[in-house]
Write a protein that holds these residues in place. Structure first.
Motif, PDB file in Angstrom:
ATOM      1  N   THR A   1       0.537  14.049   8.951  1.00  0.00           N
ATOM      2  CA  THR A   1       0.654  13.255   7.733  1.00  0.00           C
ATOM      3  C   THR A   1      -0.540  12.334   7.595  1.00  0.00           C
ATOM      4  O   THR A   1      -0.881  11.601   8.533  1.00  0.00           O
ATOM      5  N   THR A   2      -1.180  12.352   6.455  1.00  0.00           N
ATOM      6  CA  THR A   2      -2.329  11.495   6.224  1.00  0.00           C
ATOM      7  C   THR A   2      -1.882  10.111   5.782  1.00  0.00           C
ATOM      8  O   THR A   2      -0.793   9.935   5.242  1.00  0.00           O
ATOM      9  N   LYS A   3      -2.737   9.137   6.014  1.00  0.00           N
ATOM     10  CA  LYS A   3      -2.481   7.775   5.561  1.00  0.00           C
ATOM     11  C   LYS A   3      -2.936   7.655   4.114  1.00  0.00           C
ATOM     12  O   LYS A   3      -4.082   7.941   3.788  1.00  0.00           O
ATOM     13  N   TRP A   4      -2.052   7.263   3.245  1.00  0.00           N
ATOM     14  CA  TRP A   4      -2.354   7.158   1.816  1.00  0.00           C
ATOM     15  C   TRP A   4      -2.875   5.754   1.549  1.00  0.00           C
ATOM     16  O   TRP A   4      -2.130   4.825   1.291  1.00  0.00           O
ATOM     17  N   ASP A   5      -4.198   5.588   1.627  1.00  0.00           N
ATOM     18  CA  ASP A   5      -4.792   4.263   1.514  1.00  0.00           C
ATOM     19  C   ASP A   5      -5.755   4.228   0.340  1.00  0.00           C
ATOM     20  O   ASP A   5      -5.979   5.233  -0.331  1.00  0.00           O
TER      21      ASP A   5
END
Length: 618
Positions: A488-492
């Protein structure tokens, strides 16, 4: 009549896509099947057919877009310009301009909001609008910067009762949840809302025109303006915004022809009927765990599908200027954004068969998934081609015999030129159409520096894109694989204005990927010598990728070696609208002095805690 024309366009598009795909597949089959087909060759043919559907759909969308834009240009030459300040819907409709923020550079984001506000104020229409900065930020320093930037903007504009800052206690649902909470609290106060991203700028004339169209069509739930990329300073950003002005504009126009009134939503630079949105757009939570379960990350396509399911219409607006966005400044930031979008788009695969969704919505999901799944398919196609080409010698002797038997009078297999020509046409046809439109339209031709500069820019843009395409393919394939594996990628927040990339940073981030790509290309050329001329461009691209990424991240200057300011010019750059000129002057002034500095003892800071979170009276 409009319904009949729309259906005819969609049917014609489908027929043309089937015809081009069938022709390419049959021709490729004739290359492979003269002396029988192996299982590997059948799989290769299947992959090629899927990829031709992908590139063919883009080509034919651009063809329809070119026809639409040529027709618009012809009509505009025969029409008298409409006066800007005639009676309009702003006299009685209330509209909220909404900008969600999450760990953005507040000063930069609010520059765009300021330009939009002043553009509407200049037109005498500001009384119909309220502006909301909806913060989801959690970092204390970022939050404080947002408060200071907002407070200073209120003071500069005299908009304390018209410009509001709201920070949620819990940022559930990310941007979509932020918009949902706004609608639940204040949505009933407004007829429309305009969604802006942190890099969005919109001209007042464009906003008022969008309101006119919403008022004229009662069942129009959402009107999406095509956001033109602007203000690119690095070579990479300039190349990307030039490509968007040449080809992206064609795609938007083509979609407006083929999908209306079942268009799409890109999440910003759109006007939405609040009643329709509140009725339709509560997002479900997908079963299972992230990355493919949980909260829906790419919410815009899903919200468009939900609006259409409830019977509302969506249209794409491509005529006129005045809708802008700012893109990533370098390849690394571009790929960081793509990493987040990849996870969001792959979630849409679970929604394709959802009950009640219309066919255009399902196809929108399919195209969104393919925009990233195409990369691993290309990679699989090339690896399988190496396997087929490296089959044992007896096969090659028979293939050579078949090759010689299929020679024409010029000594070239008759089906090979057709196959190469068709594939190149589908890949580069949109560029040629963009060049044609740019040359035919005298105003755009002058804005691009003339026909010669336009041609040179397109050639160089194709060259730069071709050099970085293998690296992007490899990275997109990596994104898809890691997402399917559960990463899961970090949604920043996106870094929208960064310094040039240093060579050591590019080598650290991209070096292992380039090494893998170059090694695979070299091994393929060694294992299947017949493909050496196909593998050589890949090998070259992986070798030059890191220096190109570093060079293209540098800020464009008017003077200096290897800098050509007459290339990659676009109309918004050479003939900026007033709203863009206003934005650039604000940023230039802030570059000379700190516009948003507020002392800790500033008496207005004491009012921040009282003003935050307050909305307009119902």
């Amino acid at each position: 009549m409009p319904m009949e024309r729309r259906n005819f366009s969609s049917i014609l598009f489908g027929l043309l896509l089937v015809l081009s795909t069938g022709t390419a597949a049959v021709t490729f089959h004739s290359v492979l099947a003269t002396w029988g087909m192996t299982a590997a060759e059948w799989l290769l043919l299947g992959l090629y057919t899927i990829l031709v559907v992908w590139i063919g759909s883009s080509f034919w969308i651009c063809v329809f877009g070119a026809i639409r834009l040529l027709g618009d240009n012809r009509r505009q030459r025969g029409e008298k310009p409409m006066p800007l300040l005639h009676p309009g819907p702003w006299q009685h409709a209330r509209t909220a301009v909404v900008m969600p923020l999450y760990h953005e550079e507040a000063e930069r984001a609010l520059d765009g909001l300021r330009a939009t506000y002043e553009s509407l104020e200049e037109l005498g229409a500001i009384e119909a609008f309220h502006f909301f900065v909806l913060s989801d930020s959690r970092d204390p320093a970022k939050c404080r910067n947002e408060e200071r930037a907002w407070l200073r903007l209120c003071r500069d504009l005299g908009a304390g009762g018209r410009l509001f800052l709201r920070r949620r206690k819990c940022n559930t649902g990310k941007k979509a949840g932020n918009i949902q909470e706004f609608c639940e609290r204040w949505g009933r106060c407004y007829d429309y809302m305009i969604i802006l991203d942190a890099d969005s700028i919109m001209a007042g004339e464009t906003i008022l025109d969008m309101m006119r169209r919403m008022e004229a069509e009662e069942r129009l739930g959402l009107l999406q303006a095509w956001p033109t990329p602007v203000n690119g300073r690095s070579l990479f950003a300039r190349v990307q915004q030039f490509a968007a002005n040449v080809q992206g504009r064609l795609i938007a126009a083509g979609l407006s022809v083929l999908m209306e009134p079942c268009g799409t939503y890109w999440g910003h630079n759109a006007i939405i009927r609040v009643e329709a949105f509140m009725q339709s757009c509560g997002l479900p939570r997908l079963s299972g765990r992230p990355p493919l379960g949980g909260e829906i990350l790419s919410h815009d396509f899903v919200e468009a599908a939900l609006l259409l399911r409830r019977g509302w219409r969506i249209r794409i607006m491509v005529d006129g200027e005045g809708s802008y966005e700012e893109g990533p400044p370098n390849l690394i930031e571009h790929m960081n954004r793509d990493r987040r979008w990849c996870q969001g788009n792959l979630q849409h695969a679970r929604l394709i068969l959802t009950e009640g969704f219309k066919f255009p919505s399902r196809m929108n999901f399919v195209m969104g998934v393919l925009s990233y799944a195409a990369s691993p398919l290309w990679l699989a196609f090339m690896m399988l081609a190496v396997v087929v080409a490296a089959q044992p010698l007896p096969f090659h002797l028979e293939a050579l015999r078949a090759w010689l038997m299929s020679m024409n009078d010029h000594g070239v297999p008759s089906h090979i030129p057709w196959l190469i020509g068709l594939t190149v046409t589908l890949l580069l046809g949109p560029k040629a159409l963009g060049l044609l439109l740019g040359v035919v339209d005298a105003e755009r031709r002058r804005a691009s520096g003339g026909a010669a500069a336009l041609c040179a820019s397109i050639v160089l843009e194709v060259a730069v894109t071709a050099l970085i395409a293998p690296l992007m393919m490899l990275m997109h394939a990596e994104f898809v694989a890691t997402t399917l594996a559960g990463y899961t990628t970090k949604w920043d927040a996106q870094q929208r204005d960064t310094d040039a990339i240093k060579l050591r940073d590019a080598a650290r981030l991209l070096g292992p990927r380039c090494a893998v790509g170059a090694t695979l290309a070299a091994m393929a050329a060694w294992w299947a010598p017949a493909l050496i001329f196909w593998m050589l461009p890949l090998l070259v691209s992986f070798v030059v990728a890191i220096p190109l990424v570093v060079l293209s991240s540098r800020e464009h200057k008017e003077r200096g070696p290897a800098r050509l300011p007459w290339l990659f010019r676009t109309p918004p750059e050479t003939m900026p609208s007033p709203v863009l000129s206003r934005l650039r002057s604000v940023r230039a002034l802030r570059g000379r002095r700190r516009l948003f500095h507020v002392r800790q003892d500033d008496p207005l800071e004491a009012e921040v805690s009282l003003l935050l979170g307050r909305g307009p009276a119902s």
